[in-house]
Design an enzyme around this catalytic site. Structure first.
Site, PDB file in Angstrom:
ATOM      1  N   GLU A   1      39.397 -11.467  17.021  1.00  0.00           N
ATOM      2  CA  GLU A   1      38.461 -11.280  15.842  1.00  0.00           C
ATOM      3  C   GLU A   1      38.566  -9.624  15.308  1.00  0.00           C
ATOM      4  O   GLU A   1      38.028  -8.862  16.024  1.00  0.00           O
ATOM      5  CB  GLU A   1      37.034 -11.836  16.207  1.00  0.00           C
ATOM      6  CG  GLU A   1      36.202 -11.834  14.976  1.00  0.00           C
ATOM      7  CD  GLU A   1      35.570 -10.599  14.394  1.00  0.00           C
ATOM      8  OE1 GLU A   1      35.778 -10.047  13.640  1.00  0.00           O
ATOM      9  OE2 GLU A   1      34.329 -10.483  14.755  1.00  0.00           O
TER      10      GLU A   1
ATOM     11  N   CYS B   1      32.628  -4.925  11.083  1.00  0.00           N
ATOM     12  CA  CYS B   1      34.065  -5.392  10.727  1.00  0.00           C
ATOM     13  C   CYS B   1      34.168  -6.121   9.453  1.00  0.00           C
ATOM     14  O   CYS B   1      34.968  -6.434   8.812  1.00  0.00           O
ATOM     15  CB  CYS B   1      34.694  -6.326  11.992  1.00  0.00           C
ATOM     16  SG  CYS B   1      33.561  -7.641  12.324  1.00  0.00           S
TER      17      CYS B   1
END
Length: 476
Positions: A216, A250
């Site tokens: 991820e 993120c």
């Protein structure tokens, strides 16, 4: 106290021994571990917030609650509601073959021992969210929390030793050498959340063991603003999101694509929003500091390069404070207007309080700009035109999309979350999708009354009759 390499191997070997293919964890055992993790969080919320604030130096406690603590609790609650059903073999349709007694099932069996590496920006959430899904699937779990948040890592390790048995769940701490050794262990699945370049190293370390890896990562997440978007709402969402945790998320918007004729209006709206939310930065507990000196210097370096190249920079500093403030690593949100494409802020993921704004004259131009970058983790679209929204979705690639919203697709319990290409591989979260990610979905086919007639089809005898039969079946 930091974990030694020897201690890490001992815990790993213990969990490998505890994982028994013949006797997987029961439903009751899994729920017990989930309840222990839930108690660990609920009983120690003030201490967890204090540790994270100490690691950052200055961080919004509400940001910590929303970004680090509510996610795992919500996931645990959702899993406990559905887990009993998920564990059962899932019967699959056999079509007309069901009339002959044929049956098909999918068994979700545990993989074994799962390793999880969480980053500094949400070290608790991105450790525990995948962990609870892995445990729900019947796995043992080890977590390595970022060395950039040592106080948080030490506290979670201490609490895990109090609340859980390390044969089921354990936390290891340490510097980059521990992280490197951790990623090279013979996991049954490894989850890494962090930067794309570090993700390459993790993938390389896992390769000799053929360890399946969930990455991820991040990337340059675009926000595309259509001409018909609600300006006030769009500006408020983008401004408030980008300033959250000082852009160290993120899923944050990395850059915005605006219609050329709306640039000045949006700059004014975003500036007004930030002045309202953060009238001051210094001694403001609601504004997050940059995590460390290295990241602080990197972000300032991007701004210096852009300034030297003549980029129009707008620093949102309503109280005219002396910022950036090195003592507390505080950098106010800065808008960079149409920076040159070869600058760092245009090429690289910023991961800090800079928002690049690019203008476009046609939607095709905006789509081409997005596609000139690596595939992002997320894309955000603001507007009303279904035709234009669908055009962007169908002509670009990203891990997920939000329309007139930011980041909420990642919190859904009915959809998986993950990146694509440079922004990651594999998906977790999303309730059952996460459960299945940490399971081996074993297919089971039970033949019915046709069992005694299918031998020739499986191992055909080479004669004219069987040749004609096979050709007829294949339409030849």
């Amino acid at each position: 106290m930091m974990t030694t390499i020897n201690e890490m191997h001992q815990i790993f070997n213990l969990q490998k021994i505890q994982y028994d293919r013949a006797q997987p964890m029961t439903y009751e055992e899994r729920v017990t571990v989930l309840n222990q993790i839930e108690a660990l969080i609920r009983d120690n919320i003030p201490e967890l917030i204090t540790a994270l604030q100490a690691d950052f130096g200055q961080r919004d406690p509400l940001q910590i609650l929303s970004a680090d603590l509510t996610g795992p609790l919500a996931t645990i609650a959702y899993i406990k509601k559905h887990l009993r059903k998920w564990i059962l073999p899932a019967k699959q349709r056999s079509g007309l073959m069901a009339l002959t007694g044929t049956k098909q099932y999918v068994y979700n069996e545990p993989l074994g021992v799962v390793g999880i590496m969480s980053p500094f920006n949400a070290p608790i959430d991105l450790a525990l969210d995948p962990a609870v899904e892995a445990i729900a699937a019947g796995n043992r779990v080890m977590v390595k929390i970022s060395e950039y948040t040592p106080k948080t890592a030490a506290l979670v390790q201490k609490l895990s030793q109090q609340y859980l048995n390390e044969k089921n769940f354990a936390v290891v701490t340490g510097e980059a050498d521990i992280a490197a050794q951790f990623s090279a262990l013979d996991w049954d699945k490894l989850v890494f959340t962090g930067g794309s370049e570090t993700g390459k190293k993790v993938l390389s370390a896992a390769a000799p063991n053929l360890t399946p890896v969930v990455l991820e990562l991040g990337g340059k997440n675009p926000a595309v603003v259509l001409p018909d978007a609600n300006k006030q709402m769009t500006a408020a969402k983008i401004a408030r999101s980008r300033s959250g945790n000082s852009g160290q998320i993120c899923l944050d918007t990395d850059y915005v694509l605006l219609p050329t004729d709306q640039l000045d209006e949006y700059v004014g709206l975003i500036t007004a929003q930030l002045a309202q939310v953060f009238p001051t930065y210094i001694n403001n507990s609601e504004y997050s500091a940059i995590i460390n000196d290295r990241s602080y210097d990197r972000i300032l370096g991007m701004l210096t390069e852009a300034r030297q190249r003549g980029t129009r920079l707008i620093t949102i500093n309503p109280n005219n404070e002396l910022v950036p403030y090195v003592k507390r690593r505080l950098i106010p949100l800065t808008l960079a207007i149409n920076p040159d494409r070869d600058l760092q802020i245009a090429r690289n993921e910023i991961f800090g309080p800079i928002l690049s704004i690019f203008t476009y004259d046609s939607l095709d131009e905006a789509i081409a700009f997005i596609n000139s970058h690596e595939k992002p983790l997320a894309m955000y679209l603001f507007g009303r035109s279904s035709r234009h929204l669908n055009q962007i979705i169908s002509q670009t690639s990203s891990g997920g999309v939000d329309i007139n919203e930011l980041s909420l697709h990642a919190g859904s319990h009915s959809m998986g979350f993950g990146g694509v290409g440079y922004s990651g591989m594999g998906r977790y979260k999303g309730g059952k999708i996460g459960f299945e990610t940490f399971s081996n979905q074993k297919s089971v086919y039970k033949q019915g009354v046709l069992a005694k007639y299918t031998t020739r089809l499986m191992v055909p005898i080479h004669n004219k009759r069987n040749e004609k039969l096979l050709k007829r079946m294949l339409g030849l």
